[in-house]
Design an enzyme around this catalytic site. Structure first.
Site: not given
Ligand code: CAO
Length: 551
Positions: A468, A525, A529
């Site tokens: 993950c 991105h 953020d």
């Protein structure tokens, strides 16, 4: 008087042709040499000029017809025609030089014999061909021919410089140069006449070279001949087998019918990049469609990223010194492919911070001393694994993946952490599963076991899947900061550099020596953020600085 215009001889063994475009309508007035038809034979696509003059009373063919040589195309009434009607209906010049249609009130036209051959020795203009998408002009560095020179097809006649490259422009016509209309230092526009050539006595089938104005139907109907012969030899040597990343073919104009070029332009395909399947590389409508389809497929394969990277060819290194070649290991090949993909497809940002681990290191060392006999060693990386799980719980977008094709975000509710391991044969990232359910000691033991397996080539495929988030700790080796590459399809990675003692202002007038650990968080991105990235990293820093909270 009614005169028939029949399809003239097209060349040896050509008995018929397909009508690709009809450039006139009933009621139009045609003059000699005006293009009236665009036909396609198995050799080429050509515009058929009229050999008769007058008002069209019957147009006997349409687009899609197969017309036999000698078949009647149209019938004209070659009576006296009012000049103003000619102007308003066709908006044309009488020939390709300077003579405008006469301005007397009435002009008498005579039909030219239908038997006149299409193939003749004549002065042809050589235009600056298309140079690639968005290139409209180029600086002329050198003109390589002069009046009187006899040139061949593919002979370099001009050296030009665009903002992308310096190119030699080859001629697409053979013959004697009778006029040179350009000089060094000039700016040449695509479609501009460069030289005039008395074409060699070859079957130089004519094709219209495109420029922006040609898109307009009015210009297509013009009798002003803007033609260059198609090279009779092979298609340009730079083969257009790759897709959109390839440079355009620069050697001569791409051989395609104006209708094919127009469609290519309308759907945004650079005709110069389309591989032609016809004879001499001629580009058909099907070629444009196939190329466009491939282009879309390649975009789709890139997960909607438009990723389509072509390797640059390497120089001959032996020119510079001794070299040795070894084959890439499979791990190296996979790593190279995977990281290239991740780097090119993920918009990366890296956020840096430092954690004061003075207290943590003191505690860790004490614990390790106490547990020396058990052989279980608590490492910085194991502690970080535990902290990251807590951070992922707090910031779920860091435990996600993006499906750009479906425009979906996949949030994971399990916590598997990858740890980059440096081995003799390359970088391996074993995954510790369900970290949230394991103690620090269990994580430490499992991580060391996996790293050992990786280094001894004993790692199984299952140990490498399902991660993950990844931690890459290079601090045991050294370094201050680095920008790790997100391990796609994960969305973030933590890079750890070497912890070192640094003077830190304690707020009471003294600098204290503190052990600071440099951290680099790279993230995707598209989903994360900057503000969230700082919060995530701050969470990690604070957990490292207050180990009691972690416990
Ligand atoms: N700063 C300072 N010292 C560090 C450190 C850091 N960031 N990280 C580890 N160390 C120290 C450890 O404290 C340990 O010292 P002690 O023996 O005194 O405790 C020593 O370095 C060796 O640590 P380790 O390697 O045994 O254990 P680890 O958990 O810190 O690291 C592993 C495990 C697998 C991450 C590491 O062995 C490794 O392979 N690192 C390389 C990862 C890598 O290649 N990343 C690159 C990916 S991109 O190319």
């Amino acid at each position: 008087m009614a005169t028939e215009f029949k399809l003239p001889e097209l060349g040896e063994n050509i008995e018929a042709a397909d009508v690709v475009a009809v450039l006139v309508s009933e009621g139009d007035t045609v003059i000699k040499d005006q293009a009236i038809l665009e036909i396609e034979t198995d050799k080429a696509t050509i515009e058929v000029p009229s050999t008769v003059e007058g008002k069209i009373t019957n147009l006997l063919i349409k687009v899609g017809d197969k017309v036999k040589v000698g078949a009647t195309i149209l019938i004209v009434d070659e009576g006296k025609i009012v000049e103003s009607k000619i102007k308003s209906e066709s908006g044309i010049k009488k020939d390709n030089k300077t003579s405008e249609v006469k301005t007397e009130p009435e002009v008498e036209y005579k039909a030219t014999p239908i038997t006149k051959s299409l193939f003749k020795k004549e002065i042809v203009d050589f235009y600056l061909p298309e140079l690639g998408e968005n290139i409209e002009a180029a600086d002329v560095l050198n003109v390589l021919v002069k009046v009187g020179d006899v040139i061949e097809v593919d002979q370099a006649i001009l050296e030009i410089e665009t903002d992308k490259a310096t190119i030699e422009v080859p001629s697409s016509v053979a013959g004697k140069v009778v006029e040179v209309l350009i000089k060094s230092g000039d700016k040449a526009k695509v479609g501009q006449v460069i030289i005039k050539v008395e074409a060699a006595d070859v079957e130089s089938v004519e094709t219209k070279i495109e420029n922006k104005d040609e898109a307009k139907e009015t210009t297509r109907q013009s009798a002003k001949k803007e033609t260059v012969p198609i090279p009779t030899g092979e298609r340009p040597s730079i083969q257009p087998m790759e897709l959109d990343d390839q440079p355009p073919i620069l050697k001569g104009a791409a051989p395609a019918a104006p209708s094919v070029r127009r469609i290519a332009r309308e759907i945004g395909v650079d005709i110069n990049k389309v591989p032609g399947s016809g004879s001499n590389g001629r580009i058909s409508m099907d070629d444009v469609k196939a190329y466009s389809k491939k282009l879309h497929e390649s975009y789709a394969k890139g997960g909607g990223t438009g990723l389509n990277i072509k390797s640059e060819s390497l120089p001959d290194f032996t020119k510079f010194g001794v070299i040795k070649k070894t084959e890439m290991t499979n791990i190296r090949k996979k790593t190279a492919d995977h990281l290239s993909y991740a780097w090119a497809s993920i918009p990366h940002v890296t956020q840096f911070d430092k954690a004061d681990i003075t207290l943590l290191e003191k505690t860790r060392k004490e614990l390790n001393k106490e547990n020396e006999k058990s052989g279980t060693k608590l490492t910085v990386t194991a502690i970080l694994v535990k902290i990251i799980v807590e951070a992922l719980k707090e910031f779920p977008q860091f435990n996600s993946s993006i499906d750009m094709e479906k425009k979906e975000i996949i949030y994971k509710e399990y916590f598997n952490l990858g740890v980059a391991v440096d081995t003799d044969f390359g970088l391996i990232v074993p995954v510790i599963k369900n970290v949230d359910k394991k103690s620090l000691t269990e994580i430490s033991v499992e991580m060391n076991a996996l790293a050992e397996k990786a280094r001894n080539k004993k790692i199984g495929l299952d140990d490498l899947q399902g991660g993950c988030f990844t931690i890459s700790n290079l601090g045991g080796i050294g370094g201050t900061y680095f920008t790790p590459i997100v391990n796609s399809p994960e969305v973030a990675i933590l890079g750890v550099s070497r912890g070192a003692l640094e003077p830190v202002w304690n707020g009471f007038g003294v600098f204290e020596p503190r052990l600071l650990l440099p951290l680099s968080l790279s993230y995707d991105h598209r989903i994360i953020d900057g503000a969230d990235a700082i919060r995530f990293l701050r969470f990690v820093v604070e957990a490292l600085e207050q180990p009691l909270r972690l416990l």
